[in-house]
Design a protein around this motif. Structure first.
Motif, PDB file in Angstrom:
ATOM      1  N   VAL A  87      79.648 -24.929  51.889  1.00 13.16           N
ATOM      2  CA  VAL A  87      78.613 -24.943  50.862  1.00 13.16           C
ATOM      3  C   VAL A  87      77.375 -24.238  51.405  1.00 13.16           C
ATOM      4  O   VAL A  87      77.108 -24.243  52.607  1.00 13.16           O
ATOM      5  CB  VAL A  87      78.262 -26.385  50.419  1.00 13.16           C
ATOM      6  N   ARG A  88      76.651 -23.622  50.486  1.00 15.56           N
ATOM      7  CA  ARG A  88      75.391 -22.959  50.834  1.00 15.56           C
ATOM      8  C   ARG A  88      74.254 -23.746  50.206  1.00 15.56           C
ATOM      9  O   ARG A  88      74.288 -24.080  49.020  1.00 15.56           O
ATOM     10  CB  ARG A  88      75.381 -21.519  50.327  1.00 15.56           C
ATOM     11  N   CYS A  89      73.233 -24.011  51.015  1.00 14.40           N
ATOM     12  CA  CYS A  89      72.144 -24.878  50.571  1.00 14.40           C
ATOM     13  C   CYS A  89      70.824 -24.116  50.585  1.00 14.40           C
ATOM     14  O   CYS A  89      70.129 -24.056  51.608  1.00 14.40           O
ATOM     15  CB  CYS A  89      72.060 -26.111  51.462  1.00 14.40           C
ATOM     16  N   GLY A  90      70.483 -23.510  49.459  1.00 11.09           N
ATOM     17  CA  GLY A  90      69.216 -22.803  49.346  1.00 11.09           C
ATOM     18  C   GLY A  90      69.088 -21.687  50.362  1.00 11.09           C
ATOM     19  O   GLY A  90      70.052 -20.997  50.688  1.00 11.09           O
ATOM     20  N   HIS A  91      67.865 -21.504  50.891  1.00 11.57           N
ATOM     21  CA  HIS A  91      67.601 -20.487  51.913  1.00 11.57           C
ATOM     22  C   HIS A  91      67.791 -21.116  53.288  1.00 11.57           C
ATOM     23  O   HIS A  91      66.834 -21.434  53.993  1.00 11.57           O
ATOM     24  CB  HIS A  91      66.179 -19.942  51.775  1.00 11.57           C
TER      25      HIS A  91
ATOM     26  N   LYS B  17      61.237 -21.909  53.807  1.00 11.49           N
ATOM     27  CA  LYS B  17      60.214 -21.536  52.820  1.00 11.49           C
ATOM     28  C   LYS B  17      59.768 -20.090  52.991  1.00 11.49           C
ATOM     29  O   LYS B  17      59.224 -19.490  52.065  1.00 11.49           O
ATOM     30  CB  LYS B  17      59.017 -22.487  52.885  1.00 11.49           C
ATOM     31  N   THR B  18      59.993 -19.524  54.178  1.00 10.91           N
ATOM     32  CA  THR B  18      59.721 -18.100  54.423  1.00 10.91           C
ATOM     33  C   THR B  18      60.935 -17.516  55.144  1.00 10.91           C
ATOM     34  O   THR B  18      60.861 -17.184  56.330  1.00 10.91           O
ATOM     35  CB  THR B  18      58.451 -17.912  55.269  1.00 10.91           C
ATOM     36  N   PRO B  19      62.069 -17.390  54.462  1.00  7.57           N
ATOM     37  CA  PRO B  19      63.330 -17.053  55.136  1.00  7.57           C
ATOM     38  C   PRO B  19      63.365 -15.674  55.766  1.00  7.57           C
ATOM     39  O   PRO B  19      64.188 -15.426  56.645  1.00  7.57           O
ATOM     40  CB  PRO B  19      64.367 -17.168  54.010  1.00  7.57           C
ATOM     41  N   ASP B  20      62.488 -14.764  55.349  1.00  8.02           N
ATOM     42  CA  ASP B  20      62.509 -13.408  55.897  1.00  8.02           C
ATOM     43  C   ASP B  20      61.744 -13.281  57.206  1.00  8.02           C
ATOM     44  O   ASP B  20      61.795 -12.236  57.857  1.00  8.02           O
ATOM     45  CB  ASP B  20      61.939 -12.415  54.881  1.00  8.02           C
ATOM     46  N   LYS B  21      61.000 -14.322  57.587  1.00  6.64           N
ATOM     47  CA  LYS B  21      60.197 -14.245  58.812  1.00  6.64           C
ATOM     48  C   LYS B  21      60.997 -14.719  60.016  1.00  6.64           C
ATOM     49  O   LYS B  21      61.845 -15.579  59.901  1.00  6.64           O
ATOM     50  CB  LYS B  21      58.932 -15.093  58.661  1.00  6.64           C
TER      51      LYS B  21
ATOM     52  N   THR C 108      56.255 -18.224  69.710  1.00  8.52           N
ATOM     53  CA  THR C 108      57.461 -18.299  68.884  1.00  8.52           C
ATOM     54  C   THR C 108      57.243 -19.333  67.799  1.00  8.52           C
ATOM     55  O   THR C 108      56.932 -20.490  68.085  1.00  8.52           O
ATOM     56  CB  THR C 108      58.685 -18.702  69.731  1.00  8.52           C
ATOM     57  N   VAL C 109      57.397 -18.920  66.552  1.00  8.14           N
ATOM     58  CA  VAL C 109      57.259 -19.825  65.416  1.00  8.14           C
ATOM     59  C   VAL C 109      58.651 -20.133  64.880  1.00  8.14           C
ATOM     60  O   VAL C 109      59.489 -19.240  64.738  1.00  8.14           O
ATOM     61  CB  VAL C 109      56.385 -19.194  64.309  1.00  8.14           C
ATOM     62  N   LEU C 110      58.903 -21.384  64.599  1.00 11.48           N
ATOM     63  CA  LEU C 110      60.210 -21.802  64.105  1.00 11.48           C
ATOM     64  C   LEU C 110      60.537 -21.139  62.771  1.00 11.48           C
ATOM     65  O   LEU C 110      59.656 -20.950  61.926  1.00 11.48           O
ATOM     66  CB  LEU C 110      60.244 -23.327  63.935  1.00 11.48           C
ATOM     67  N   TRP C 111      61.818 -20.799  62.600  1.00 13.13           N
ATOM     68  CA  TRP C 111      62.264 -20.281  61.305  1.00 13.13           C
ATOM     69  C   TRP C 111      62.143 -21.378  60.255  1.00 13.13           C
ATOM     70  O   TRP C 111      62.356 -22.554  60.538  1.00 13.13           O
ATOM     71  CB  TRP C 111      63.716 -19.814  61.401  1.00 13.13           C
TER      72      TRP C 111
END
Length: 203
Positions: free
Chosen positions: A94-98, A199-203, A193-196
């Motif tokens: 299953v895929r759950c959002g981003h 809410k901002t999946p492209d960063k 380093t900022v955690l993935w």
């Protein structure tokens, strides 16, 4: 003397010392590693698990396949580290959002155990979902009859300040979490380093 020389030679080999210089380990990675693709979870009832993730959490079913077994050899043990007679009756993803995917397994095995690990147990884990409004998430889960724990709990101090968390539980005992940090977390201000984040999946 020979023993002392051998010891020094082994120490140099292990520590990487030549002429008193110690080489430090480099931060390597798996070649070509891009990120977290999926988390695998073994469930007692596939329909119950798929229904929970799709009808309660809001994930989308992508595919199912199986069964897999080896009646005569050790394929299952060699590939997966399970009992040679273990059977994977079904796998559903299953895929759950981003976010990364969740791979659900329905196994049978001669030595199968029902662990239901707590968060404090070695090997225990939880799956966290980012939500925009954690109070609304709590109300929704309560309405659906999902077991929730204390919270939502806002974190107001330390590097994680800015997040709010709420633990909840699948019907078969899997530990889950709703988390929200709409304005980010305190550590981000000076972090290299900022955690993935979903809410901002492209960063």
């Amino acid at each position: 003397m020979k023993h002392a020389l051998l010891t020094a030679t082994l120490a140099a080999a292990v520590l990487g010392t030549i002429g008193g210089t110690i080489s430090t380990a480099s931060a390597d990675s798996i070649p070509g590693m891009r990120g977290h693709d999926h988390t695998g979870v073994t469930v007692p009832d596939m329909k119950q698990a798929v229904d929970f993730f799709t009808e309660i959490v809001g994930c989308k079913k992508a595919m199912s396949f199986g069964p897999f077994a080896d009646d005569k050899g050790t394929f299952m043990q060699d590939l997966l580290g399970v009992d040679p007679k273990a059977v994977i009756e079904e796998i559903t993803l299953v895929r759950c959002g981003h976010g990364s995917n969740i791979e659900l397994f329905k196994y049978t095995a001669p030595d199968q155990r029902n662990l239901q690990a707590r968060n404090s147990d070695i090997g225990g884990f939880h799956i966290a979902f980012y939500v925009d409004d954690i109070a609304a998430a709590k109300a929704y889960l309560d309405e659906k009859g999902v077991k929730t724990r204390m919270g939502p709990l806002p974190v107001t101090e330390g590097p994680a300040a800015g997040q709010s968390i709420l633990y909840f539980q699948a019907p078969w005992g899997l530990q889950l979490e709703a988390i929200s940090y709409p304005n980010g977390m305190a550590y981000e201000k000076d972090a290299e380093t900022v955690l993935w984040s979903p809410k901002t999946p492209d960063k």
